[in-house]
Scaffold this motif. Sequence first.
Motif, mmCIF file in Angstrom:
data_model
loop_
_atom_site.group_PDB
_atom_site.id
_atom_site.type_symbol
_atom_site.label_atom_id
_atom_site.label_comp_id
_atom_site.label_asym_id
_atom_site.label_seq_id
_atom_site.Cartn_x
_atom_site.Cartn_y
_atom_site.Cartn_z
ATOM 1 N N LYS A 4 0.865 -1.180 0.000
ATOM 2 C CA LYS A 4 0.000 0.000 0.000
ATOM 3 C C LYS A 4 0.906 1.236 0.000
ATOM 4 O O LYS A 4 1.972 1.233 0.633
ATOM 5 C CB LYS A 4 -0.928 0.000 1.213
ATOM 6 C CG LYS A 4 -1.706 -1.320 1.361
ATOM 7 C CD LYS A 4 -2.494 -1.694 0.126
ATOM 8 C CE LYS A 4 -3.084 -3.085 0.195
ATOM 9 N NZ LYS A 4 -3.755 -3.499 -1.059
ATOM 10 N N PHE A 5 0.489 2.274 -0.700
ATOM 11 C CA PHE A 5 1.391 3.384 -0.983
ATOM 12 C C PHE A 5 0.946 4.679 -0.332
ATOM 13 O O PHE A 5 -0.216 4.858 0.027
ATOM 14 C CB PHE A 5 1.487 3.575 -2.510
ATOM 15 C CG PHE A 5 2.079 2.395 -3.230
ATOM 16 C CD1 PHE A 5 3.453 2.247 -3.358
ATOM 17 C CD2 PHE A 5 1.252 1.414 -3.761
ATOM 18 C CE1 PHE A 5 3.994 1.153 -4.013
ATOM 19 C CE2 PHE A 5 1.787 0.313 -4.420
ATOM 20 C CZ PHE A 5 3.160 0.179 -4.547
ATOM 21 N N LEU A 34 5.487 7.129 -3.224
ATOM 22 C CA LEU A 34 5.320 6.604 -4.580
ATOM 23 C C LEU A 34 5.805 7.615 -5.616
ATOM 24 O O LEU A 34 6.443 7.246 -6.613
ATOM 25 C CB LEU A 34 3.852 6.244 -4.834
ATOM 26 C CG LEU A 34 3.543 5.622 -6.205
ATOM 27 C CD1 LEU A 34 4.424 4.411 -6.487
ATOM 28 C CD2 LEU A 34 2.071 5.240 -6.308
ATOM 29 N N THR A 35 5.541 8.897 -5.384
ATOM 30 C CA THR A 35 6.027 9.932 -6.294
ATOM 31 C C THR A 35 7.550 9.928 -6.343
ATOM 32 O O THR A 35 8.147 10.033 -7.423
ATOM 33 C CB THR A 35 5.508 11.312 -5.846
ATOM 34 O OG1 THR A 35 4.074 11.297 -5.854
ATOM 35 C CG2 THR A 35 5.993 12.412 -6.772
ATOM 36 N N ALA A 36 8.185 9.771 -5.172
ATOM 37 C CA ALA A 36 9.653 9.727 -5.107
ATOM 38 C C ALA A 36 10.183 8.465 -5.782
ATOM 39 O O ALA A 36 11.225 8.503 -6.471
ATOM 40 C CB ALA A 36 10.116 9.796 -3.650
ATOM 41 N N GLU A 37 9.507 7.352 -5.593
ATOM 42 C CA GLU A 37 9.915 6.085 -6.211
ATOM 43 C C GLU A 37 9.882 6.199 -7.734
ATOM 44 O O GLU A 37 10.804 5.757 -8.425
ATOM 45 C CB GLU A 37 8.972 4.986 -5.713
ATOM 46 C CG GLU A 37 9.345 3.577 -6.087
ATOM 47 C CD GLU A 37 8.442 2.561 -5.395
ATOM 48 O OE1 GLU A 37 8.594 2.365 -4.163
ATOM 49 O OE2 GLU A 37 7.583 1.964 -6.070
ATOM 50 N N LEU A 38 8.826 6.800 -8.257
ATOM 51 C CA LEU A 38 8.710 6.986 -9.702
ATOM 52 C C LEU A 38 9.745 7.985 -10.213
ATOM 53 O O LEU A 38 10.332 7.797 -11.291
ATOM 54 C CB LEU A 38 7.299 7.444 -10.061
ATOM 55 C CG LEU A 38 6.226 6.355 -9.974
ATOM 56 C CD1 LEU A 38 4.831 6.964 -9.937
ATOM 57 C CD2 LEU A 38 6.353 5.379 -11.134
ATOM 58 N N THR A 66 7.886 11.563 -13.985
ATOM 59 C CA THR A 66 7.343 12.724 -13.279
ATOM 60 C C THR A 66 5.826 12.577 -13.188
ATOM 61 O O THR A 66 5.162 12.389 -14.217
ATOM 62 C CB THR A 66 7.676 14.025 -14.025
ATOM 63 O OG1 THR A 66 9.096 14.135 -14.148
ATOM 64 C CG2 THR A 66 7.130 15.234 -13.284
ATOM 65 N N VAL A 67 5.286 12.642 -11.974
ATOM 66 C CA VAL A 67 3.838 12.526 -11.781
ATOM 67 C C VAL A 67 3.179 13.862 -12.126
ATOM 68 O O VAL A 67 3.506 14.887 -11.543
ATOM 69 C CB VAL A 67 3.506 12.104 -10.331
ATOM 70 C CG1 VAL A 67 1.997 12.119 -10.102
ATOM 71 C CG2 VAL A 67 4.071 10.714 -10.043
ATOM 72 N N LEU A 126 -1.234 9.947 -13.347
ATOM 73 C CA LEU A 126 -0.620 10.044 -14.660
ATOM 74 C C LEU A 126 0.825 10.454 -14.467
ATOM 75 O O LEU A 126 1.121 11.424 -13.746
ATOM 76 C CB LEU A 126 -1.322 11.105 -15.517
ATOM 77 C CG LEU A 126 -2.666 10.767 -16.159
ATOM 78 C CD1 LEU A 126 -3.175 11.977 -16.949
ATOM 79 C CD2 LEU A 126 -2.565 9.543 -17.058
ATOM 80 N N ALA A 127 1.747 9.726 -15.093
ATOM 81 C CA ALA A 127 3.172 10.048 -15.017
ATOM 82 C C ALA A 127 3.764 10.026 -16.412
ATOM 83 O O ALA A 127 3.344 9.237 -17.267
ATOM 84 C CB ALA A 127 3.891 9.058 -14.100
#
Length: 325
Positions: free
Chosen positions: A288-289, A294-298, A304-305, A320-321
Amino acid sequence: MNDRFSIEQRLPSDYFASTLRADARQGLSAQPKTLPPKWFYDEPGSKLFEQITELPEYYPTRAEQEILAQRAPEIAATTRAGSLVELGSGSSRKTRLLLDALTAQGTLQRYTPLDVSASALLEAGEALCRDYPALRVTAAVTDFEHDLALHDEPGPRLLAFLGSTIGNLDPAQRTDFYALLRRALSADDVLLLGADLVKDPAVLVAAYDDSQGVTEAFDKNVLQVLNRELDADFDPDAFEHRAVWNADAERIEMHLVSRSEQRVKIPAVDLSVTFAAGESLRTEISTKFRRETLTAELAAAGFTVRRWWTDRAARFALLLAVPSR
């Protein structure tokens, strides 16, 4: 078959047998014992999962559908996608909200579902061609964790990975998967990702251990898969289904816990496995995020989110990223 529908077989004929043997040999010889959740989804398992999505305790499917119903037109207008590529599409039920919005936007030319199940792709593809007269469907039977090759799909491409399946991967697997995604997508493509969010552990545990016992039957079905495909002699009644919240890793784990000391034979991989009383076989993780992590992981993976939406109760996120410049 409809001339607007094609299906490409990318997996070797012995893929399932050889991969199941390798996963069983590796996972059941390890400490702790594990199996990947992909083996839940034979025909009986897929039907059980469809039942799970209708249960009152299992909120993720409804929450994601709520977001899609509200945001699909915005997704279509933002991406102006010429192709919708979907990973692990299954029956493509939720996908129709995106197809409707992209069709209304006037940009969509092609739908490309990727899934390990040829029968699910065939059934969904024929139905979609019937219901969307201008749509071309180019399906591929593949394991998207290892093969994400995209071909001549009209751009920009919207790649959808829904259902919070991303949570079934551990951190190292997610890193590898993001790298695969990053290589597959070009600068004008967009990733649409569904992610379940951290919430009250009691709500989470109930979603994976329902009062009607459907999730228990789903969990134990993996033992039937091993019995049928590998000639194993698991007794499902000798195991107890258990869902636990791992607070440190912020994930739900599903386990089959041995009720007594027992030995199981798996002749197809020349393996004899001993379980102590109370020893568990972990059959699934479901991470669970949180938005920031999750934004940092991506971002670390080169994405970029651009948009982040949740359902009204903030249980589930759709984002959307885009590939970072």
